[in-house]
Design an enzyme around this catalytic site. Structure first.
Site, PDB file in Angstrom:
ATOM      1  N   LYS A  11       0.848  -1.212   0.000  1.00 50.79           N
ATOM      2  CA  LYS A  11       0.000   0.000   0.000  1.00 50.79           C
ATOM      3  C   LYS A  11       0.873   1.248   0.000  1.00 50.79           C
ATOM      4  CE  LYS A  11       0.426   1.751   4.419  1.00 50.79           C
ATOM      5  NZ  LYS A  11       1.567   2.588   4.590  1.00 50.79           N
ATOM      6  N   PRO A  24       9.389  -4.756   0.098  1.00 50.59           N
ATOM      7  CA  PRO A  24      10.383  -4.483   1.141  1.00 50.59           C
ATOM      8  C   PRO A  24       9.743  -4.344   2.523  1.00 50.59           C
ATOM      9  CG  PRO A  24      10.642  -2.968  -0.703  1.00 50.59           C
ATOM     10  CD  PRO A  24       9.386  -3.733  -0.961  1.00 50.59           C
ATOM     11  N   ALA A  72       9.274  -0.462   5.476  1.00 55.56           N
ATOM     12  CA  ALA A  72       9.489   0.480   4.378  1.00 55.56           C
ATOM     13  C   ALA A  72       8.350   1.481   4.215  1.00 55.56           C
ATOM     14  CB  ALA A  72       9.658  -0.298   3.075  1.00 55.56           C
ATOM     15  N   ASP A  87      -2.717  -1.727  10.237  1.00 55.36           N
ATOM     16  CA  ASP A  87      -2.906  -1.593   8.786  1.00 55.36           C
ATOM     17  C   ASP A  87      -3.530  -2.842   8.148  1.00 55.36           C
ATOM     18  OD1 ASP A  87      -1.919   0.954   8.608  1.00 55.36           O
ATOM     19  OD2 ASP A  87       0.092   0.363   7.941  1.00 55.36           O
TER      20      ASP A  87
HETATM   21  O1  C5P Z   1      -0.543  -1.699  14.928  1.00 56.66           O
HETATM   22  P1  C5P Z   1       0.892  -1.915  14.631  1.00 56.66           P
HETATM   23  O2  C5P Z   1       1.476  -3.020  15.508  1.00 56.66           O
HETATM   24  O3  C5P Z   1       1.176  -2.147  13.207  1.00 56.66           O
HETATM   25  O4  C5P Z   1       1.644  -0.581  15.016  1.00 56.66           O
HETATM   26  C1  C5P Z   1       3.044  -0.515  15.180  1.00 56.66           C
HETATM   27  C2  C5P Z   1       3.359   0.627  16.112  1.00 56.66           C
HETATM   28  O5  C5P Z   1       3.016   1.873  15.499  1.00 56.66           O
HETATM   29  C3  C5P Z   1       2.544   0.614  17.399  1.00 56.66           C
HETATM   30  O6  C5P Z   1       3.200  -0.128  18.404  1.00 56.66           O
HETATM   31  C4  C5P Z   1       2.462   2.073  17.774  1.00 56.66           C
HETATM   32  O7  C5P Z   1       3.647   2.473  18.412  1.00 56.66           O
HETATM   33  C5  C5P Z   1       2.430   2.765  16.420  1.00 56.66           C
HETATM   34  N1  C5P Z   1       1.062   3.125  15.965  1.00 56.66           N
HETATM   35  C6  C5P Z   1       0.414   4.192  16.582  1.00 56.66           C
HETATM   36  N2  C5P Z   1      -0.828   4.540  16.162  1.00 56.66           N
HETATM   37  C7  C5P Z   1      -1.433   3.886  15.151  1.00 56.66           C
HETATM   38  C8  C5P Z   1      -0.783   2.809  14.511  1.00 56.66           C
HETATM   39  C9  C5P Z   1       0.467   2.457  14.947  1.00 56.66           C
HETATM   40  O8  C5P Z   1       0.964   4.814  17.502  1.00 56.66           O
HETATM   41  N3  C5P Z   1      -2.652   4.278  14.752  1.00 56.66           N
END
Ligand code: C5P
Length: 287
Positions: free
Chosen positions: A9, A98, A101, A140
């Site tokens: 994406k 990748p 990224a 995501d």
């Molecule tokens: O949800 P995911 O594990 O992919 O997110 C990775 C990191 O990105 C989270 O641990 C958080 O620190 C940050 N994040 C955030 N707010 C979001 C999505 C991700 O702070 N809406």
């Protein structure tokens, strides 16, 4: 056997509206899938999850865990937990996107596994339910399950489908080095953006087919954070726009920069102008 593709994406916009009580950030993003994709094959086995990965084609492939911490593996586990079953699956993942990224590479694998398990075991879960499972794996993942063009709010899981973006060519340039999403958000909090993308206006412009005006307003509030460690992002943007890109911007938390072009020849020209020894370059399409 089921074959699924986990599309990468790009973010046409990325805005952060604030920090939530749960520590995540409240997002507002226009997300778009592209044709560049990982390939996932799922086979029924009597029990347990076997995970195999070939990440030799991508830079940084050696950094991706090939064990039960991989998002593809975690997605199969989350699927079984919600289904209340112990569906066995052998997952074979061929990486093309990748990692770390800004392209949701890992999330797209998780999404492909969740869609694939639903088919393999004919569980007939709705897209909404698949997205609920996906959110357990990462913010995501629900978007990667739905794909296309979406407005994403909340952690990224509150999705509104938008009219499909026109099928432009996309150049993806991933400089050497990775960015941790968690760390990017922390750096952002220390210095939040003062200017935010006009998301509603962009959606109206896209809906009206007024792409050129929409492109002028695309922006990503995490780009200044990434620029500190990857000043080359600005160089890529300059080369892209000087060589015919309609728009050039960083995707997600970076460091990948994308360019959108009307035709393939322009996309190939941009890819040639960028120093391939410093970056991995892909020419793909909106998809
Ligand atoms: O949800 P995911 O594990 O992919 O997110 C990775 C990191 O990105 C989270 O641990 C958080 O620190 C940050 N994040 C955030 N707010 C979001 C999505 C991700 O702070 N809406």
């Amino acid at each position: 056997m089921i074959t699924e593709f986990g599309k990468a994406k790009i973010n046409l916009t990325l805005d952060i509206l604030g920090v939530r009580p749960d520590g995540y950030h409240e997002m507002e993003m226009i997300m778009q899938t592209v044709e560049l994709a990982d390939k996932i094959e799922l086979k029924k086995i009597p029990e347990g999850i076997i995970f195999k990965m070939d990440a030799t084609e991508i830079f940084g492939g050696d950094l991706i865990p090939a064990d039960e911490t991989n998002l593809a593996y975690r997605a199969a586990k989350a699927f079984n937990e919600v289904a209340g079953k112990n569906f066995g699956a052998e997952i074979s993942l061929q990486k093309k996107v990748p990692a770390a990224a800004g392209l949701a590479g890992g999330s797209s694998d998780a999404a492909a596994v969740i869609r694939g398990m639903n088919k393999l075991y004919e569980t007939n879960f709705s897209e909404e339910k698949l997205c609920e499972i996906g959110l357990k794996v990462g913010s995501d993942v629900p978007f990667c399950i739905v794909g296309g063009t979406c407005l994403a709010k909340g952690r990224g899981e509150k999705l509104t489908k938008l009219p499909a973006m026109k099928k432009m060519f996309v150049v993806l340039v991933k400089p050497h080095g990775e960015i941790s999403t968690g760390r990017a958000f922390k750096s952002y909090d220390a210095e939040p953006a003062k200017i935010h993308p006009p998301t509603e206006k962009i959606i109206s412009l896209l809906n009206a087919g007024n792409y050129d005006e929409a492109f002028k307003n695309f922006s990503n509030v995490l780009q200044p954070v990434a620029l500190k460690d990857f000043p080359i992002i600005s160089e890529y943007e300059k080369i892209m726009t000087a060589n015919g890109a309609k728009v050039a911007l960083m995707s997600g938390s970076g460091p990948t920069v994308f360019a959108l072009t009307e035709d393939e020849a322009t996309a190939r020209k941009i890819a040639e102008k960028i120093d391939g020894s410093d970056a991995q370059i892909f020419v793909t399409r909106i998809g």
